[in-house]
Enzyme design. Structure first.
Site, PDB file in Angstrom:
ATOM      1  N   GLU A 187       0.667  -1.096  -0.156  1.00 33.69           N
ATOM      2  CA  GLU A 187       0.305  -0.079   0.249  1.00 33.69           C
ATOM      3  C   GLU A 187       0.748   1.419  -0.146  1.00 33.69           C
ATOM      4  O   GLU A 187       0.986   1.646   1.159  1.00 33.69           O
ATOM      5  CB  GLU A 187      -1.011   0.219   1.332  1.00 33.69           C
ATOM      6  CG  GLU A 187      -2.207  -1.454   1.352  1.00 33.69           C
ATOM      7  CD  GLU A 187      -3.105  -0.572   2.286  1.00 33.69           C
ATOM      8  OE1 GLU A 187      -2.990   0.016   3.371  1.00 33.69           O
ATOM      9  OE2 GLU A 187      -3.275  -1.862   2.526  1.00 33.69           O
ATOM     10  N   GLU A 376      -6.021  -8.666   1.273  1.00 37.83           N
ATOM     11  CA  GLU A 376      -6.473  -8.158   2.312  1.00 37.83           C
ATOM     12  C   GLU A 376      -7.443  -7.724   1.656  1.00 37.83           C
ATOM     13  O   GLU A 376      -7.963  -7.539   1.497  1.00 37.83           O
ATOM     14  CB  GLU A 376      -5.639  -7.123   3.436  1.00 37.83           C
ATOM     15  CG  GLU A 376      -3.996  -6.918   3.387  1.00 37.83           C
ATOM     16  CD  GLU A 376      -3.580  -5.837   4.329  1.00 37.83           C
ATOM     17  OE1 GLU A 376      -4.630  -5.078   4.710  1.00 37.83           O
ATOM     18  OE2 GLU A 376      -2.629  -5.867   4.244  1.00 37.83           O
TER      19      GLU A 376
HETATM   20  C1  GBH Z   1      -4.456  -1.848   5.526  1.00 36.31           C
HETATM   21  O1  GBH Z   1      -5.019  -0.717   5.145  1.00 36.31           O
HETATM   22  C2  GBH Z   1      -3.688  -2.163   6.074  1.00 36.31           C
HETATM   23  O2  GBH Z   1      -3.135  -2.648   4.903  1.00 36.31           O
HETATM   24  C3  GBH Z   1      -3.120  -2.906   7.458  1.00 36.31           C
HETATM   25  O3  GBH Z   1      -2.541  -2.140   7.910  1.00 36.31           O
HETATM   26  C4  GBH Z   1      -4.316  -2.405   8.502  1.00 36.31           C
HETATM   27  O4  GBH Z   1      -4.067  -2.881  10.336  1.00 36.31           O
HETATM   28  C5  GBH Z   1      -5.740  -3.150   7.667  1.00 36.31           C
HETATM   29  O5  GBH Z   1      -5.819  -2.089   6.522  1.00 36.31           O
HETATM   30  C6  GBH Z   1      -6.505  -2.206   8.367  1.00 36.31           C
HETATM   31  O6  GBH Z   1      -6.582  -0.219   9.005  1.00 36.31           O
HETATM   32  O7  GBH Z   1      -7.346   6.760  10.277  1.00 36.31           O
HETATM   33  O8  GBH Z   1      -8.217   8.535   8.470  1.00 36.31           O
HETATM   34  O9  GBH Z   1      -6.327   9.000   8.268  1.00 36.31           O
HETATM   35  C7  GBH Z   1      -6.229  -0.038   4.480  1.00 36.31           C
HETATM   36  C8  GBH Z   1      -6.273   1.044   3.917  1.00 36.31           C
HETATM   37  C9  GBH Z   1      -5.104   3.205   4.995  1.00 36.31           C
HETATM   38  C10 GBH Z   1      -7.334   2.232   5.371  1.00 36.31           C
HETATM   39  C11 GBH Z   1      -5.112   3.877   5.848  1.00 36.31           C
HETATM   40  C12 GBH Z   1      -6.951   3.123   6.382  1.00 36.31           C
HETATM   41  C13 GBH Z   1      -6.193   5.908   7.287  1.00 36.31           C
HETATM   42  C14 GBH Z   1      -7.051   6.498   6.892  1.00 36.31           C
HETATM   43  N1  GBH Z   1      -5.750   2.355   5.327  1.00 36.31           N
HETATM   44  N2  GBH Z   1      -6.230   4.562   6.844  1.00 36.31           N
HETATM   45  S1  GBH Z   1      -7.595   7.303   8.632  1.00 36.31           S
END
Ligand code: GBH
Length: 470
Positions: A187, A376
């Site tokens: 990612e 995922e």
């Molecule tokens: C995945 O990201 C990750 O690969 C994994 O490590 C993680 O544990 C899992 O998802 C669940 O979150 O808090 O508003 O800034 C998924 C894509 C990108 C979604 C970062 C959440 C942060 C949003 N993620 N995003 S915010």
């Protein structure tokens, strides 16, 4: 003891199995498993000669993570990996996606490898294989060596991209006798845009646009260098891809002109990452829109970045609905009802099962990808452990069942999805949300480190057993 008994559930004989065996089945040999990431589960932060990562630093800065929690201990998987492999085995999983912590291998980011680091992952791999589980290895799931942040500004520098290539080649040289599938990075948008633009993830920077675009470029360059290094140093036949949560444009209505708009939207919304990797060039419109802030690059960079891949992994959580609009740049507009769109426990986790259909379809139709993994998919729920040790996470089961039904549409239509990794095996350190949001199908009591199968673990076990949505 049967696997169901290990889950604390009654055995269900196959005679009592699904009445409609022909419905929602997955292709023969479909791989089922779970995914995790090093910093989120391992702990053992100061053991085995491990260097510091930017997440160690960041999580120890007050105010950066929920309740100032850190990954110092996390799930203590560094010591409990054998137990965790048994959790996978109880599910009947045939594959497991884990990540390697770069600072365990190169505590200073480059230079002399730390033998205890590679030895840990070597033992994990052996344990998986001894239990009939195929390891899939991610090389970078955000725990950048702090030394590289300090020396070069991390992803702001090409030096970090070069170091990543060397690290990737080294790990492949040590593990590819037993690990046949490597993912370079996990990612890009999460570790670059949230780490270097929004500042909510490590290293917590807010770069201006030109520097940000260069960091994005360095990250895809790192991926390409790693692909080449793995091919050069891995055993012949080692397969390489990446795990990307690309923005998945879902046509708001499944008819033209929205279908065409959704493909164009997918290309443009992923311009600095997946699109340049798959196409070997940045889309013209993207470069025009970035203007003076566009990344600086050479033709050789583009050739490295677009080094051919064996497969693409998609991390699928949310849909990005688009509608066609002739007048908009690229011919599409992203739309959402902001006030009532439903989401899971994480506020960003909009429920959109069709994302799990459109991810493979776009990969197949836009870029002709021949081998796809769902690297995922899963969700956070406000799980409650009952006094007798159960978690009735019916919302997670609802989420998974609906997403899997849409994945089944994709495989039924012949899109080449070969496997599915549920996020996540067990509750873990959810980055800036600390331990407040649980994504596991095993509940973890972080005081005792005891793992409890949730109802969703029982659900997933039946999915795997029947190779079908149940
Ligand atoms: C995945 O990201 C990750 O690969 C994994 O490590 C993680 O544990 C899992 O998802 C669940 O979150 O808090 O508003 O800034 C998924 C894509 C990108 C979604 C970062 C959440 C942060 C949003 N993620 N995003 S915010």
């Amino acid at each position: 003891m049967g696997a169901s008994a290990a889950l604390g559930l009654p055995e269900i004989s196959s005679a009592q199995g699904r009445p409609n065996e022909q419905f929602y089945r997955f292709p023969e040999g479909f791989k089922w498993g779970c995914a995790t990431a090093s910093y989120q589960i391992e702990g053992g932060a100061n053991e085995g000669g491990r260097g510091k990562s930017i997440w160690d630093t960041f999580s120890h800065i007050p105010g950066k993570v929920y309740h100032n929690q850190t990954g110092d201990v996390a799930d203590d998987d560094y010591h409990r990996y054998k137990e965790d492999v048994q959790l996978l085995k109880s599910l009947g999983a045939t594959v497991y996606r884990f990540s390697v912590a770069w600072p365990r291998i190169f505590p200073e980011g480059t230079g002399k490898p730390n033998p205890a680091g590679i030895d840990f992952y070597s033992r994990v791999v052996d344990e998986l294989l001894a239990n009939g589980i195929e390891p899939f290895c991610t090389l970078f799931h955000w725990d950048l060596p702090q030394a590289l942040q300090d020396r070069f500004g991390g992803w702001e520098s090409r030096e970090t991209a070069k170091a990543f290539g060397e690290y990737a080649g080294y790990v492949a040289s040590k593990l590819s006798d037993r690990v046949h599938h490597f993912f370079t990075t996990n990612e890009f948008s999460s570790f670059i845009d949230i780490g270097y633009k929004d500042g909510r993830f490590a290293p917590g920077l807010q770069l201006p646009p030109a520097k940000l675009n260069q960091a994005r470029h360095n990250a895809v360059l790192a991926h390409g260098l790693a692909v080449r290094a793995i091919r050069a140093q891995g055993k012949p036949g080692t397969r390489v891809g990446l795990a990307e949560n690309f923005v998945i444009a879902v046509p708001v209505i499944e008819v033209e002109p929205h279908l065409k708009a959704s493909r164009e939207a997918t290309r443009l919304m992923n311009a600095p990452y997946l699109t340049v990797i798959m196409e070997g060039k940045y889309p013209e419109l993207y470069l025009r829109q970035q203007g003076a802030n566009a990344p600086k690059f050479t033709a050789e960079d583009l050739a490295i970045i677009s080094s051919p891949l064996d497969f693409v992994g998609a991390n699928v959580y949310t849909p990005a609905y688009v509608r066609a609009d002739d007048k908009a740049p690229g011919g599409f507009v992203r739309i959402k009802n902001p006030s009532s769109y439903p989401h899971m426990a994480s506020p960003w986790l909009d429920i959109g099962p069709e994302a799990l259909y459109w991810a493979p379809r776009h990969l197949g139709q836009i870029w002709n990808v021949k081998e796809i993994y769902i690297t995922e998919n899963g969700c956070s729920s406000a799980d409650v452990l009952t006094p007798d040790g159960h978690v009735y996470d019916t919302d997670r089961i609802m989420f998974l069942r609906n997403y899997l039904t849409k994945l089944n549409r994709a495989t039924s239509e012949g899109f080449p999805v070969r496997g599915y990794f549920l996020w996540s095996l067990m509750d873990n350190f959810e980055w800036a949300d600390g331990y407040s949001l649980r994504f596991g199908i095993y509940y973890v009591d972080f005081e005792t480190q005891k793992r409890y199968p949730k109802m969703s673990a029982a659900f997933y076990r039946e999915v795997i057993r029947h190779n079908a949505v149940v």
